[in-house]
Scaffold this motif. Sequence first.
Motif, PDB file in Angstrom:
ATOM      1  N   LEU A 176     -43.836  14.642   5.893  1.00 49.50           N
ATOM      2  CA  LEU A 176     -42.762  13.718   5.738  1.00 49.50           C
ATOM      3  C   LEU A 176     -43.272  12.450   6.211  1.00 49.50           C
ATOM      4  CD1 LEU A 176     -39.894  16.060   7.463  1.00 49.50           C
ATOM      5  CD2 LEU A 176     -40.313  15.332   5.140  1.00 49.50           C
ATOM      6  N   ALA A 177     -44.383  12.127   7.091  1.00 50.63           N
ATOM      7  CA  ALA A 177     -44.686  11.106   7.740  1.00 50.63           C
ATOM      8  C   ALA A 177     -46.168  10.897   7.718  1.00 50.63           C
ATOM      9  CB  ALA A 177     -44.027  10.876   9.112  1.00 50.63           C
TER      10      ALA A 177
ATOM     11  N   ILE B 278     -46.384   7.530  14.366  1.00 42.33           N
ATOM     12  CA  ILE B 278     -45.725   8.427  13.345  1.00 42.33           C
ATOM     13  C   ILE B 278     -44.535   7.308  12.489  1.00 42.33           C
ATOM     14  CG2 ILE B 278     -44.272  10.513  12.572  1.00 42.33           C
ATOM     15  CD1 ILE B 278     -45.341  11.034  16.007  1.00 42.33           C
ATOM     16  N   GLN B 279     -45.000   7.291  11.192  1.00 47.98           N
ATOM     17  CA  GLN B 279     -44.125   6.516  10.425  1.00 47.98           C
ATOM     18  C   GLN B 279     -43.610   7.458   9.400  1.00 47.98           C
ATOM     19  OE1 GLN B 279     -45.660   2.831   8.865  1.00 47.98           O
ATOM     20  NE2 GLN B 279     -43.623   2.115   8.636  1.00 47.98           N
TER      21      GLN B 279
ATOM     22  N   ILE C 130     -41.129   3.167  13.456  1.00 50.87           N
ATOM     23  CA  ILE C 130     -42.101   3.767  13.960  1.00 50.87           C
ATOM     24  C   ILE C 130     -41.895   4.788  15.327  1.00 50.87           C
ATOM     25  CG2 ILE C 130     -44.719   3.863  14.714  1.00 50.87           C
ATOM     26  CD1 ILE C 130     -45.076   1.699  12.805  1.00 50.87           C
ATOM     27  N   ILE C 131     -42.472   5.858  15.309  1.00 48.98           N
ATOM     28  CA  ILE C 131     -42.264   6.696  16.406  1.00 48.98           C
ATOM     29  C   ILE C 131     -43.472   6.811  17.148  1.00 48.98           C
ATOM     30  CG2 ILE C 131     -41.865   9.074  17.404  1.00 48.98           C
ATOM     31  CD1 ILE C 131     -40.059   9.421  15.212  1.00 48.98           C
TER      32      ILE C 131
ATOM     33  N   SER D 100     -34.908   9.530   8.009  1.00 50.21           N
ATOM     34  CA  SER D 100     -35.293  10.791   8.756  1.00 50.21           C
ATOM     35  C   SER D 100     -35.979  10.533  10.029  1.00 50.21           C
ATOM     36  CB  SER D 100     -36.438  11.722   7.898  1.00 50.21           C
ATOM     37  OG  SER D 100     -37.722  10.794   7.620  1.00 50.21           O
ATOM     38  N   LEU D 101     -36.089   9.437  10.671  1.00 50.40           N
ATOM     39  CA  LEU D 101     -36.649   9.161  11.938  1.00 50.40           C
ATOM     40  C   LEU D 101     -35.782   9.664  13.006  1.00 50.40           C
ATOM     41  CD1 LEU D 101     -38.764   6.853  12.623  1.00 50.40           C
ATOM     42  CD2 LEU D 101     -36.794   5.492  13.064  1.00 50.40           C
ATOM     43  N   ALA D 102     -34.714   9.921  12.878  1.00 52.09           N
ATOM     44  CA  ALA D 102     -33.813  10.626  14.131  1.00 52.09           C
ATOM     45  C   ALA D 102     -34.320  12.084  14.259  1.00 52.09           C
ATOM     46  CB  ALA D 102     -32.347  10.361  13.891  1.00 52.09           C
ATOM     47  N   VAL D 103     -34.359  12.539  13.060  1.00 55.06           N
ATOM     48  CA  VAL D 103     -34.663  14.198  12.863  1.00 55.06           C
ATOM     49  C   VAL D 103     -36.148  14.506  13.058  1.00 55.06           C
ATOM     50  CG1 VAL D 103     -32.797  14.938  11.438  1.00 55.06           C
ATOM     51  CG2 VAL D 103     -35.100  14.090  10.168  1.00 55.06           C
TER      52      VAL D 103
END
Length: 182
Positions: A51-52, A64-65, A94-95, A71-74
């Motif tokens: 997914l990223a 993590i992008q 980005i996380i 879908s960033l929140a999930v």
Amino acid sequence: MKLPEIENNMKKAVDATRRAFNTIRTGRANASLLDKVMVEYYGSPTPLKSLASISTPDATTLAIQPFDPTSLAVVEKAIMMSDLGLTPNNDGSIIRLNIPPLTSDRRQEFVKLAGKYAEEGKVSIRNIRRDAIDEVRKKEKNSDLSQDESRDLQDSIQKLTDKYVNQIDELLAAKEEDISTV
């Protein structure tokens, strides 16, 4: 079961152990830490790596992008719910995961976990050996093999077992050193 097939199965057991070792934190950022993280994406569990994009901008950070910005929140929630013990920092696109240095207690826990993974790999190899030797004995009992052929095959299977158990021991020693290095 033929010897090349037995050896192939044992190689797979070693590879599975190597992958399990890669999921153990060593104090440095490594994208394989996130291999076990599953994200609930449109109702189905999906591996994070599909997914990223995951990168390591420096030795202590994972970036993590997600391919889908919605879908960033999930993704963030999945990381928080995982057993990594890391807190994600979300900047809207980005996380970032900061990998803190390991305490000596945490290092000891990870060494024990590595030992557990190694033992699981060895058990898997021994199960392959047991099944193969049972098959050889069955063929000997049915007179498909002579006693000498049976003994030779059993010796060959045991040598393969020893070889791959030693490989797991070497992997474990390297991982323990990696974990223990400050």
